[in-house]
Every structure is written in structure tokens, then in C-alpha cells.
Design an enzyme around this catalytic site. Structure first.
Site, PDB file in Angstrom:
ATOM      1  N   ASP A  67      -7.061  -1.957   4.305  1.00 49.64           N
ATOM      2  CA  ASP A  67      -6.103  -2.969   3.841  1.00 49.64           C
ATOM      3  C   ASP A  67      -6.406  -4.355   4.409  1.00 49.64           C
ATOM      4  OD1 ASP A  67      -4.596  -1.152   2.354  1.00 49.64           O
ATOM      5  OD2 ASP A  67      -3.459  -0.540   4.118  1.00 49.64           O
ATOM      6  N   ASP A  69      -1.309  -0.724   6.219  1.00 54.61           N
ATOM      7  CA  ASP A  69      -1.483  -0.217   7.579  1.00 54.61           C
ATOM      8  C   ASP A  69      -2.903   0.233   7.880  1.00 54.61           C
ATOM      9  OD1 ASP A  69      -1.403   2.168   5.975  1.00 54.61           O
ATOM     10  OD2 ASP A  69      -1.073   3.284   7.837  1.00 54.61           O
ATOM     11  N   ASP A 125       0.882  -1.168   0.000  1.00 48.82           N
ATOM     12  CA  ASP A 125       0.000   0.000   0.000  1.00 48.82           C
ATOM     13  C   ASP A 125       0.923   1.222   0.000  1.00 48.82           C
ATOM     14  OD1 ASP A 125      -2.366   1.634   0.479  1.00 48.82           O
ATOM     15  OD2 ASP A 125      -1.557   1.859   2.498  1.00 48.82           O
TER      16      ASP A 125
END
Length: 654
Positions: free
Chosen positions: A546, A542, A348
Site C-alpha cells: 500500500d 496497512d 484497502d
């Protein structure tokens, strides 16, 4: 020796050399060694009969071997016949009895020596297991005992699990932070080494978040709790630690299954070796039987699978402990296997490779200087809660105290904010706002979020705001490449040009931008289908969005320091700080752990096969058998302990 892993041994007993149980075992071994030496002297000079010698040697044998004999008997009663205690008991009992057969030599010292060294091996196992447990259990010390909470105008000292969300707690210097919260008064520095593995203290002040389990080093702070004790960082970490050894790696599971099949085969093979050759020999059975019985006893001692059954789980346990000391929590040995095979790492962007906080990167004024332009923009954004407004205010921190009067603040949806600042009409927003105002504006060569400013209907310039890349993000990608990770991918909901810029600056192979959470899952599934055979895919994130992707990946890695609870729950590996370089450290530790486990397997099997072959053709001795069993086990255990020592470099793989 592997049985101990199923008995729930007290960790202090295993790990603390000063513990009474450890001292008692060392004393028992020493006394047995003295008695054995005395028995050898008596055998040489005493002129005793074989039966009398047996009684002399039984004293040290029973002293050192009573626990092994008891374990063997309990195994028979419970139906667990084929274990290493049974093998040792049968082999040593046979060695004690073989001297009574016609033409056979006594092997009383060998029998006692096998039992003695079996206990020496268990002593090493106890010590190594204790060190491995301590390496993980040091994190248990982060559990706070009390919390000082403000109630009814006074400070009460109570158990942390009785403090509610929103209550005010006081943390004094030297105390552990009992619950997660936000500092509302005071400044201090925190020791976070137990959580993150980082030795440098972390400075904090008002409005900063604080995690439970850290140690307050300097000033008194007042903290408003944001989670109850059961949901706090310290409770989640302790829960992860307590269940870390519940998930076995493929190597451990294979060794366990292997031992269950292997040990009965060894016992029956030893019986065949003892009885079949004498029956097939042209010499009388009673003449050749002692020779083949002796070889069968050596076969039993050599074949004991202690080195494998003990050292492989111990290696993985040591790897988990070594990782925890670097602030990396791996939720089970099976994820060590998966980490060691990572061929694709998917990131990410926001909060993982970047800080997740906007900051002013460039100021390009027209007819204004940089300070004036930033001053006006910060004033217009004075009341804004948007991250862009926060970035502008942070770049001009004294805007609230310069005396400028702000009136007629009006937010225009999807465009920006307009306000009167010291008598001038200032508009701060995107290009749609400029077009709506009829102001001629120009674009910027910089990549980022461009905030245009117009003053009294005239274009004043623009400010470039960007999400800052983390300092170690580029080195993290390079370290992954050195570790053999073939593909790095970045997935983000941000604009394509921003994603392209970040990917180029970090050296990331592929990227996909402007994605919704469901799009990320789709991309990960596509990457899973494309990955090379025998390799795994890791996803690093995080945020709460996600969590589905973390679950879908072969290995989900959560950035735990600022990560959401949902991400930490969904992940298989939790990094207790937010440094991307820890990903390479985790993979390096996994590589090293598996390599040590393989070394132990091949070393143990190689030595055992060699001495089994020698024993079968009559060239092996009981002393060789002792080395092949206990000696190899001790060496394998010592090698397994290397997994605890994690090198402090970027890859931890050497």
C-alpha cells in the site's frame, strides 16, 4: 507574543505552573500591579509634577516591560524591526511622553497597564503552549530507559539501542517494553494507552507480537527482538512527534506571511494618522497634534497581531495533541487542513476493513457430521504454513493431540493437499482437485474461499473460509458519511464476489477487485481526477504494497498497530491501533481544529476593526485598545485550548 514560538522555549517552563520561570513571571506581574496601584495613589494625592510622576511610573513600567523593550531592541539590531514587541514599545513610550505636549493629558497608568497586560497575555500563551506541548509530549514518556537482555547465561541491564535483533529480553511487570519482538515465554497484559489511546489492557501470550513503548502490567515475559531500537515502534513514534510541528498548515503559513506584511503597514498607517490630519487641519499643528498622536498610539496597540499569530498555530498544535491522545499521529498541521477537506476515502480491504486472518465461517458436510469433516480437514493441513491451513487448525484446536496418525502427506500445486488420516485417504483443496480426482462436488451459496473435502474418493462436503470483517468497520463507514465524506471506495486484490459481499455489508459506495498494487495506484489517480474541487482524497491501508498508494493520495492513512514499516513511513496519518472508526475520529478532530482557528481569526479581526474605527474618529480609548490587543489574545488562546479536548465520540466534531 508570537516570537516565543521561535525561541525554543523549554516545554516544562511553558507547561508546568510550578516551574520557577512561571512562578517568577506571576510574581513579577503581582509586584507590578501593586506598584501601579501605588503610583496611581501617589498621582492622586501626592501633588507631584509631570516629570516626577514619570519617574514614579517608570519603576513598574521598566519592571514589567524590560523584557519587551529588550526584545524590541534585539529585533531592531537583527533587522526584524516590525514585530509585536516593537509595536508595544513604541505605543507605551508614546503614552509616557504624550503628557509633556501642550494641552495633552498624561497617560502614565495606561502605558504601564498596556505593558502589564501584555505580560499577562504572554503568561496565558506560555501556559496554553505548555499544555499543547504536553498533550503531544506525553508520548515521549514511552521511551524506555533500559532493557534486560539475556547474555552468557545471565541477565544484563543495558541501553535499548545496544540490543540486537534476535536477542532475548526479559520484561517484568511495571516495565516498558523496550523493543519490538515476539513473546517466546510467559503470559501477561499490556497497557497500550500511550500508543493507541485505548484504556483496555491487551492480553498476550506465546507467539504474540509486542510493540515497544507498551507497559507490561502482570506477568514476566521473555521476548525475542525482531527490530533494533532505531527501527522499533517507539523510535518511529518519537521521530513523528519531534517533527509534527515542522509542517505548517496553509492557515498558519498565511498568518505568518500576513503578519510580516501587516505590521509595517500598521506602523506607517499610525504615523500617517499622527501627522497628516494635524498638518491638514486649520488649527495650529501643536494644538491638534496631541489628539491625533493619542489616536495613533491607540491604533498601534489595537493593531498588534498577537491574537492571530499566537492563537492559530496554538490551535493546530492543540489539535495535533488532542489527536495523539486518541492514538492518532498526524505528521503535521498541513495534514489537518487536508483531513478537514476529505471528500473521498479509499480503503484497502485486507487488514484494513477486515482482520487479515482467515477463519472458518461455515461447515457443510455430505454424509459426515460437521465435527468429523473439520477433524479430517484440519489433520490434512497439519503441516501446512498456508493461512487456510492455519484457519482450519484454529477451528479444530485439539487435532494435534487426538492420536490420529497422518502419513503420505502430498501437496498438489494449485489444487490442495492429500494425506492418509487414520487409514483413510483425505483430499482437501479447491474444485480443480475434485475434478482431478473425478469426484462429483457442488458449489456453495456462501461467499468466501470454498475448501472441498473428499474421503476415499467420495465427496465429503466443504468448509467456507473467510476473512472476518472488523467489528467497527460498518460504523466507521456510517460515521464518515455523517461527517460529509461523499464517496467511499474499496480496492482489493481479492475475488470480485468477495469484494462485492464486503462492500454491500459495509455500505461502501464503490469497489474494484482482483487488483495488483500498480492497479491500485491507477485507480487512485483516476479518483483524484474525479474528486470535487476543494476536496481531498484519503487512502487507508496497512500493507507494504500500500506504500505507493499512500504516497499518491492527498492524505495517506496507515493502520499502525499491525501495519508495515513501509506503510507507516509513507503515510501522513498513523492510526496506532487497527480500528477503522479512528479514521472518522481523525477527520472529526481536523474539522473541529479548523473551526476553532476560524473562530479566532474572525473574532480577532472583528474586534480590532471595530475599535480601530472608533479610535480613528476619536471615540476609542487606550483601555479599549488594551482589550482589543491583550484581551482578545487571551480569549483567543483560551478558545484555542479547546482543540486539546477531544470528545470521546465517533466523530469528535462537535
Amino acid at each position: 507574543m508570537a516570537e516565543k514560538h521561535h525561541h525554543g522555549k523549554n516545554r516544562n517552563q511553558a507547561g508546568d505552573p510550578e516551574h520557577g520561570g512561571m512562578r517568577a513571571k506571576i510574581l513579577l506581574i503581582a509586584v507590578t500591579a501593586v506598584l501601579l496601584a501605588g503610583a496611581v495613589v501617589i498621582e492622586k494625592w501626592g501633588g507631584l509634577s509631570t516629570l516626577e510622576l514619570l519617574l514614579v511610573y517608570l519603576v513598574p513600567y521598566l519592571l514589567i516591560g524590560h523584557e519587551t523593550l529588550r526584545e524590541a531592541a534585539e529585533g531592531i539590531v537583527k533587522g526584524d524591526l516590525f514585530n509585536e514587541h516593537f509595536l508595544m514599545s513604541i505605543a507605551t513610550a508614546g503614552a509616557l511622553c504624550i503628557g509633556f505636549l501642550p494641552g495633552a493629558e498624561t497617560e502614565f497608568p495606561e502605558a504601564v497597564f498596556v505593558m502589564l497586560f501584555f505580560q499577562v497575555g504572554e503568561l496565558f500563551e506560555d501556559y496554553a503552549e505548555g499544555k499543547s506541548r504536553d498533550s503531544i509530549s506525553h508520548l515521549m514518556d514511552i521511551r524506555p530507559d533500559t532493557a534486560h537482555v539475556e547474555r552468557d547465561g545471565a541477565i544484563a541491564t543495558v541501553p535499548p539501542d545496544t540490543v540486537g535483533v534476535g536477542e532475548i529480553i526479559v520484561v517484568r511487570p511495571g516495565e516498558k517494553v523496550p523493543l519490538d519482538g515476539v513473546v517466546i515465554e510467559g503470559r501477561s497484559s499490556l497497557n497500550t494507552v500511550a500508543l493507541t489511546g485505548e484504556s483496555l489492557p491487551r492480553e498476550l501470550g506465546v507467539a504474540d507480537e509486542v510493540m515497544s513503548g507498551c507497559i507490561n502490567l502482570s506477568g514476566v515475559i521473555r521476548v525475542r527482538t525482531t527490530k533494533n531500537f532505531g527501527e522499533s515502534t517507539v523510535s518511529k513514534i518519537i521521530g513523528l512527534i519531534e517533527h509534527a510541528d515542522a509542517r505548517k498548515s496553509r492557515s498558519e503559513s498565511f498568518i505568518t506571511r500576513f503578519a510580516r506584511v501587516y505590521t509595517p503597514i500598521v506602523v506607517f498607517a499610525a504615523l500617517l494618522l499622527a501627522f497628516v490630519p494635524p498638518c491638514c487641519s486649520s488649527a495650529p499643528f501643536i494644538d491638534s497634534f496631541p489628539t491625533w498622536l493619542h489616536r495613533a498610539l491607540i491604533f498601534l496597540v489595537v493593531s498588534c497581531p498577537c491574537a492571530l499569530v499566537v492563537s492559530v498555530p496554538l490551535t493546530f498544535f492543540g489539535g495535533l495533541g488532542g489527536a495523539s491522545r486518541r492514538g492518532i499521529l498526524v505528521k503535521g498541521s498541513n495534514y489537518m487542513d487536508a483531513l478537514a477537506k476529505v471528500g473521498t476515502v479509499v480503503f484497502d480491504k485486507t487488514g484494513t476493513l477486515t482482520r487479515g486472518k482467515f477463519a472458518v465461517e461455515a461447515i457443510h458436510p455430505d454424509d459426515f457430521n460437521e465435527t468429523e469433516l473439520l477433524h479430517l480437514a484440519a489433520h490434512v493441513e497439519h503441516f501446512s504454513t498456508h493461512p487456510i491451513g492455519e484457519a482450519l487448525r484454529s477451528a479444530f484446536p485439539n487435532e494435534a493431540s487426538d492420536g490420529c496418525r497422518i502419513t503420505n502427506v502430498r501437496e498438489i500445486a494449485g489444487q490442495g493437499i492429500q494425506a492418509d488420516v487414520a487409514g483413510r485417504t483425505v483430499c482437501v483443496g479447491n474444485r480443480k482437485m475434485m475434478e482431478h480426482l473425478g469426484v462429483r462436488w457442488h458449489d456453495c451459496h456462501c461467499v468466501g474461499t470454498i475448501i472441498h473435502v473428499a474421503v476415499d474418493g467420495r465427496y465429503a462436503g466443504h468448509v467456507v473460509i473467510n476473512d472476518r470483517i472488523k467489528e467497527d468497520a460498518a460504523t466507521a463507514i456510517a460515521a464518515l458519511k455523517r461527517l460529509g465524506v461523499g464517496t467511499t471506495v474499496m480496492l482489493t486484490g481479492d475475488r470480485r464476489e468477495v469484494a462485492a459481499d464486503v462492500a454491500a455489508r459495509l455500505g461502501i459506495d464503490r469497489y474494484a477487485a482482483e487488483l495488483l498494487p500498480a492497479d491500485k495506484v491507477h485507480h487512485v489517480e483516476q479518483l483524484l481526477a474525479e474528486k470535487p474541487a476543494g476536496k481531498t482524497l484519503a487512502f487507508v491501508g496497512d500493507g507494504i504494497n500500500d506504500a505507493p498508494v499512500l504516497k499518491r493520495a492527498d492524505v495517506g492513512i496507515a493502520m499502525g498497530g499491525l501495519g508495515s514499516d513501509a506503510a507507516i513511513e509513507a503515510a501522513d496519518v498513523v492510526l496506532m491501533d487497527d480500528r477503522p472508526s479512528k479514521i472518522a475520529v481523525a477527520i472529526g478532530i481536523a474539522h473541529r481544529t479548523l473551526r476553532i482557528a476560524r473562530e479566532n481569526v474572525w473574532f480577532a479581526i472583528g474586534i480590532k476593526i471595530a475599535i480601530l474605527a472608533l479610535a480613528t474618529v476619536g471615540l476609542g480609548t487606550m483601555w479599549m485598545a488594551v482589550f482589543a490587543d491583550v484581551g482578545v489574545t487571551v480569549l483567543a488562546v483560551l478558545n484555542a485550548m479547546r482543540a486539546l479536548q477531544v470528545p470521546h465520540d465517533r466523530t469528535a466534531s462537535r
